[in-house]
Scaffold this active site. Structure first.
Site, short mmCIF file in Angstrom:
data_model
loop_
_atom_site.label_atom_id
_atom_site.label_comp_id
_atom_site.label_asym_id
_atom_site.label_seq_id
_atom_site.Cartn_x
_atom_site.Cartn_y
_atom_site.Cartn_z
N HIS A 177 0.51 -49.45 -1.25
CA HIS A 177 0.50 -50.18 -2.52
C HIS A 177 1.61 -49.67 -3.44
CE1 HIS A 177 -3.03 -52.19 -1.24
NE2 HIS A 177 -3.86 -51.16 -1.35
N ASP B 192 1.25 -59.54 0.78
CA ASP B 192 0.24 -58.99 1.70
C ASP B 192 0.88 -58.03 2.70
OD1 ASP B 192 -2.27 -58.67 2.74
OD2 ASP B 192 -2.30 -60.56 3.85
N LEU C 133 12.87 -65.60 -17.28
CA LEU C 133 11.85 -65.75 -16.24
C LEU C 133 10.43 -65.63 -16.81
CD1 LEU C 133 11.04 -65.75 -13.14
CD2 LEU C 133 11.06 -63.25 -13.32
#
Ligand code: IPE
Ligand code: IPE
Ligand code: MG
Length: 246
Positions: free
Chosen positions: A41, A24, A135
């Site tokens: 962004h 955020d 991962l």
């Protein structure tokens, strides 16, 4: 302290299996830099790359990143379309590198609202990584914790009606109907930007997660801070309702 030195301080016996991140503060980062929200962004994607690289480096088994919520449709059309495009374009751009790093990537979230061609593209791109054993990276896209539970209940009803489920519903059965089926619950949930709330993220799975909040805006979140959050996690005592003797 240097990033490499910080990594050495990690206790290998107490590594989290799953870290989830609420990324955020891209918009506020852009405001601070007197630029458009979309540039925040764009900058945030660079942070995702460096955190994924770090997760690979420390051998983290699962990482979930919150990229777009079922509530984020409430933003302007311009921002929404920019975000959707940015997410897919970044996936396509990064996929070869991710595959080279043995990353197994999937998108979790609701299929509703998203265009068919969007889905096709994401699926085709992610599928190439599904033989990877390193991962497990989940990108929470059009994700909402309540939607996830509602979707699970509807699937459960179907399976009861078809006779596939004959037992009572318990925690394990419900967990297996979530988007995160078969994955461990997050040990640690990180949220950047100073907000201290879940915003509909992993509401079932976070029942016993540890939380780590930082005022850092997502584009400024560094590998060092990521490792620091894990070091902090390793110093906590998780009791799960017991007296904590063990
Ligand atoms: C996080 O940054 C990215 C998404 C929610 C998609 P924000 O866009 O929420 O940034 P702030 O909270 O407005 O600063
Ligand atoms: C949460 O951030 C969603 C993502 C990070 C994708 P928001 O910025 O949408 O959350 P609120 O609206 O501040 O709760
Ligand atoms: Mg926000």
């Amino acid at each position: 302290m240097e990033y490499k030195q910080l990594i050495h301080k990690l206790d290998k016996e107490r590594m989290p299996k799953h870290i989830a991140i609420i990324m955020d503060g891209n918009g506020r980062w852009a405001d601070l830099h007197k630029t458009k929200r979309v540039n925040g962004h764009k900058e945030g994607v660079k942070t995702v790359r460096s955190i994924v690289e770090t997760a690979v480096e420390i051998g983290l088994p699962y990482l979930t990143v919150y990229a777009f919520s079922t509530e984020n449709w409430r933003r302007s059309n311009t921002e929404v379309s920019y975000l959707l495009k940015l997410i897919v374009d970044s996936l396509v751009k990064e996929i070869d590198e991710l595959i080279k790093n043995n990353v197994n990537i999937r998108f979790i979230g609701s299929k509703e609202e998203l265009a068919k061609n969007y889905h096709k593209k994401v699926l085709e791109t992610c599928q190439k990584s599904w033989i990877n054993t390193g991962l497990h990276l989940n990108v929470a896209m059009n994700y909402g914790g309540r939607r996830e539970l509602v979707d699970a209940f509807n699937l459960i009803i179907e399976d009861i009606q078809s006779g596939k489920i004959t037992s009572k519903i318990d925690d394990e059965l419900l967990s297996n109907y979530l988007y995160t089926a078969k994955m461990p619950d997050p040990d640690l949930i990180i949220r950047t930007s100073g907000e201290e709330r879940l915003s509909n993220f992993l509401i079932w799975q976070s029942a016993y997660s540890e939380f780590w909040f930082t005022k850092t805006m997502w584009p400024d979140f560094s590998r060092e801070e990521f490792i620091r959050s894990i070091l902090d996690f390793q110093n906590r005592k998780r009791r799960y309702g017991s007296r904590g003797e063990n």
